[in-house]
Design an enzyme around this catalytic site. Sequence first.
Site, PDB file in Angstrom:
ATOM      1  N   GLU A  80       3.318  -5.637  10.455  1.00 50.38           N
ATOM      2  CA  GLU A  80       2.921  -5.232   9.098  1.00 50.38           C
ATOM      3  C   GLU A  80       2.090  -3.959   9.212  1.00 50.38           C
ATOM      4  O   GLU A  80       1.045  -3.929   9.862  1.00 50.38           O
ATOM      5  CB  GLU A  80       2.129  -6.342   8.387  1.00 50.38           C
ATOM      6  CG  GLU A  80       1.792  -5.929   6.950  1.00 50.38           C
ATOM      7  CD  GLU A  80       1.235  -7.047   6.083  1.00 50.38           C
ATOM      8  OE1 GLU A  80       1.451  -8.236   6.393  1.00 50.38           O
ATOM      9  OE2 GLU A  80       0.575  -6.702   5.086  1.00 50.38           O
ATOM     10  N   ASP A  88       0.455   4.288   1.185  1.00 50.76           N
ATOM     11  CA  ASP A  88      -0.129   5.395   0.427  1.00 50.76           C
ATOM     12  C   ASP A  88       0.980   6.365   0.025  1.00 50.76           C
ATOM     13  O   ASP A  88       1.747   6.811   0.874  1.00 50.76           O
ATOM     14  CB  ASP A  88      -1.178   6.122   1.279  1.00 50.76           C
ATOM     15  CG  ASP A  88      -2.383   5.217   1.553  1.00 50.76           C
ATOM     16  OD1 ASP A  88      -2.724   4.392   0.687  1.00 50.76           O
ATOM     17  OD2 ASP A  88      -2.975   5.344   2.635  1.00 50.76           O
ATOM     18  N   GLU A  92      -1.080  -4.961  -4.806  1.00 53.31           N
ATOM     19  CA  GLU A  92      -0.092  -5.290  -5.840  1.00 53.31           C
ATOM     20  C   GLU A  92      -0.778  -5.852  -7.087  1.00 53.31           C
ATOM     21  O   GLU A  92      -0.422  -5.501  -8.228  1.00 53.31           O
ATOM     22  CB  GLU A  92       0.912  -6.305  -5.299  1.00 53.31           C
ATOM     23  CG  GLU A  92       1.951  -6.698  -6.332  1.00 53.31           C
ATOM     24  CD  GLU A  92       2.956  -7.685  -5.767  1.00 53.31           C
ATOM     25  OE1 GLU A  92       4.082  -7.278  -5.487  1.00 53.31           O
ATOM     26  OE2 GLU A  92       2.593  -8.868  -5.598  1.00 53.31           O
ATOM     27  N   THR A 133       0.082  -9.087  -2.713  1.00 50.63           N
ATOM     28  CA  THR A 133      -0.927  -8.399  -1.901  1.00 50.63           C
ATOM     29  C   THR A 133      -2.062  -7.992  -2.840  1.00 50.63           C
ATOM     30  O   THR A 133      -1.907  -7.960  -4.063  1.00 50.63           O
ATOM     31  CB  THR A 133      -0.382  -7.123  -1.206  1.00 50.63           C
ATOM     32  OG1 THR A 133      -0.294  -6.074  -2.167  1.00 50.63           O
ATOM     33  CG2 THR A 133       0.962  -7.347  -0.534  1.00 50.63           C
ATOM     34  N   ARG A 134      -3.156  -7.643  -2.240  1.00 48.21           N
ATOM     35  CA  ARG A 134      -4.320  -7.245  -3.037  1.00 48.21           C
ATOM     36  C   ARG A 134      -4.016  -5.980  -3.854  1.00 48.21           C
ATOM     37  O   ARG A 134      -4.322  -5.887  -5.026  1.00 48.21           O
ATOM     38  CB  ARG A 134      -5.489  -6.963  -2.072  1.00 48.21           C
ATOM     39  CG  ARG A 134      -6.746  -6.531  -2.766  1.00 48.21           C
ATOM     40  CD  ARG A 134      -7.835  -6.337  -1.750  1.00 48.21           C
ATOM     41  NE  ARG A 134      -8.210  -7.606  -1.156  1.00 48.21           N
ATOM     42  CZ  ARG A 134      -9.464  -8.027  -1.050  1.00 48.21           C
ATOM     43  NH1 ARG A 134     -10.449  -7.270  -1.464  1.00 48.21           N
ATOM     44  NH2 ARG A 134      -9.732  -9.182  -0.501  1.00 48.21           N
ATOM     45  N   ASP A 170      -3.617   3.773  13.742  1.00 50.05           N
ATOM     46  CA  ASP A 170      -2.414   4.315  13.133  1.00 50.05           C
ATOM     47  C   ASP A 170      -1.188   3.530  13.615  1.00 50.05           C
ATOM     48  O   ASP A 170      -0.965   3.423  14.825  1.00 50.05           O
ATOM     49  CB  ASP A 170      -2.318   5.793  13.550  1.00 50.05           C
ATOM     50  CG  ASP A 170      -1.230   6.533  12.814  1.00 50.05           C
ATOM     51  OD1 ASP A 170      -0.241   5.912  12.390  1.00 50.05           O
ATOM     52  OD2 ASP A 170      -1.376   7.756  12.678  1.00 50.05           O
TER      53      ASP A 170
END
Length: 254
Positions: A89, A163, A236, A233-234, A141
């Site tokens: 993820e 992002d 979302e 998800t948070r 990263d």
Amino acid sequence: MAANLALYPRLGYRETGRVTGDGFRRVNFEKTLAPRIALKAPVDGLYGRRRVHGHTIDPTYDRYALDLEAPAAPLVRHFEVPVGAVRLEVGFGGGEHLVHHARSAPDVGLIGVEPFESGMMRAVRDVAAEGLANVRLYLGDARRVLEWLPDGALDRVDILYPDPWHKKKHWKRRFVSVDGLDRLARVLAPGGVVRFASDIPSYVAWTRAHAAAHPAFAMGEDSATPWEGWPGTRYEAKAFREGRTPRYLTLVRA
Ligand SMILES: C[S@@+](CC[C@H](N)C(=O)[O-])C[C@H]1O[C@@H](n2cnc3c(N)ncnc32)[C@H](O)[C@@H]1O
């Protein structure tokens, strides 16, 4: 719970909310930990406030950290328990989606990557609290992890609300790109998938176009409905609150 609820504030924790789900009533607390140990790996290629060079993180991270100094193959050996498949993820934010899947599929290894330190600390806390032995975490990263991974080692990569980098001059920073899809194609097993979710129509269109043009990928589902078992998800939840409509794309490794 009464004793715990009284204890945590005394230990410096702050209550952040109460939630009900999966048959449990949970009380969430958070605490900012004092810097303890230096990060081992520098974080490259990130931009702005999320750069974490020289920052520190809770030592519990070490227990769950993915060791990029060790040989990547066989990848399944990087987990504390036997796993039959491994998923990645990218940019898990606070880790809620990652933790949900780690809990629901204990025989699948999950690698979670997030460069944002407070999100990582939240994930470390939740993974440790539930003793999820099928999780490995990397603070940094995701491109570094993709470079390190063996060929064909993953059956799924989740890129959830990446992002969008709205300005044209920043599009090269988007995680989905020609190079990005090349890297993903190398580490995915044939038939493996990329799950991409976004509430930004221009990034959705960009991802469709890049997938269509890439010889290693075919478009799978392209839907307004999330995948089965999707916990949300948070980010979302924030998108919904602000009136944006997400799209869920599945790119299949040919
Ligand atoms: C909009 S947030 C979405 C977070 C989470 N997936 C969610 O849906 O709540 C994008 C996340 O990607 C992370 N991110 C940005 N660049 C990254 C990179 N190169 N590798 C890994 N994560 C990255 C950010 O730190 C941020 O947490």
